[in-house]
Motif scaffolding. Structure first.
Motif, short mmCIF file in Angstrom:
data_model
loop_
_atom_site.label_atom_id
_atom_site.label_comp_id
_atom_site.label_asym_id
_atom_site.label_seq_id
_atom_site.Cartn_x
_atom_site.Cartn_y
_atom_site.Cartn_z
N MET A 1 0.82 -1.19 0.00
CA MET A 1 0.00 0.00 0.00
C MET A 1 0.87 1.25 0.00
O MET A 1 0.57 2.20 -0.72
N GLN A 2 1.95 1.23 0.78
CA GLN A 2 2.82 2.40 0.85
C GLN A 2 3.39 2.73 -0.52
O GLN A 2 3.35 3.89 -0.96
N ARG A 3 3.90 1.74 -1.21
CA ARG A 3 4.50 1.94 -2.53
C ARG A 3 3.46 2.46 -3.53
O ARG A 3 3.74 3.37 -4.31
N LYS A 4 2.26 1.89 -3.50
CA LYS A 4 1.20 2.27 -4.43
C LYS A 4 0.86 3.75 -4.30
O LYS A 4 0.81 4.47 -5.30
N PHE A 5 0.66 4.22 -3.08
CA PHE A 5 0.28 5.62 -2.91
C PHE A 5 1.45 6.58 -3.08
O PHE A 5 1.25 7.73 -3.49
N MET A 6 2.67 6.11 -2.83
CA MET A 6 3.84 6.95 -3.11
C MET A 6 3.97 7.16 -4.62
O MET A 6 4.22 8.27 -5.08
#
Length: 126
Positions: A1-6
């Motif tokens: 999730m962190q990578r996706k929104f970054m």
């Protein structure tokens, strides 16, 4: 999730700069000053909410993934598409009915930020 929104946040921020530059350098002679002001509102909201996506990515990295954060991030992204996208389309096309889409994006922004706030509030003090 962190990578996706970054990735989404940085992509939206980059596009905000490119779209803003287009508006600043190419659009005013075609559509006029007042229409460019509407366009610039879209650019400003896109950049603010791109930074919001990046903030959600950092929160997910710190707090861990959560359904609430995930939904908040998607609402900010959808809000960018609907709010800013409708303002860009309205400015370029002159089709006034496109302005009816803008408040839907605004509501997505509000709910996204509300969910982010609730997630922050629900976290235990460390």
């Amino acid at each position: 999730m962190q990578r996706k929104f970054m990735i989404l946040g940085t992509l939206m921020a980059m596009l905000s700069v490119a779209i803003g530059a287009f508006g600043a350098h190419m659009l005013e002679p075609i559509v006029g000053k007042s229409a460019v002001e509407v366009y610039e509102t879209g650019v400003q909201y896109q950049m603010m909410h791109a930074l919001g996506l990046i903030l959600i990515a950092f929160a997910a990295g710190s707090w861990g993934d959560s359904r609430r954060l995930n939904f908040a991030g998607w609402l900010l992204f959808v809000g960018i598409i609907l709010f800013s996208g409708s303002l860009y389309a309205l400015t370029i096309s002159g089709v006034k009915i496109l302005g009816a889409i803008t408040p839907i994006g605004g509501v997505a922004f509000i709910i996204g930020w509300l969910l982010f706030m609730i997630e922050a509030y629900s976290r235990k003090k460390q």
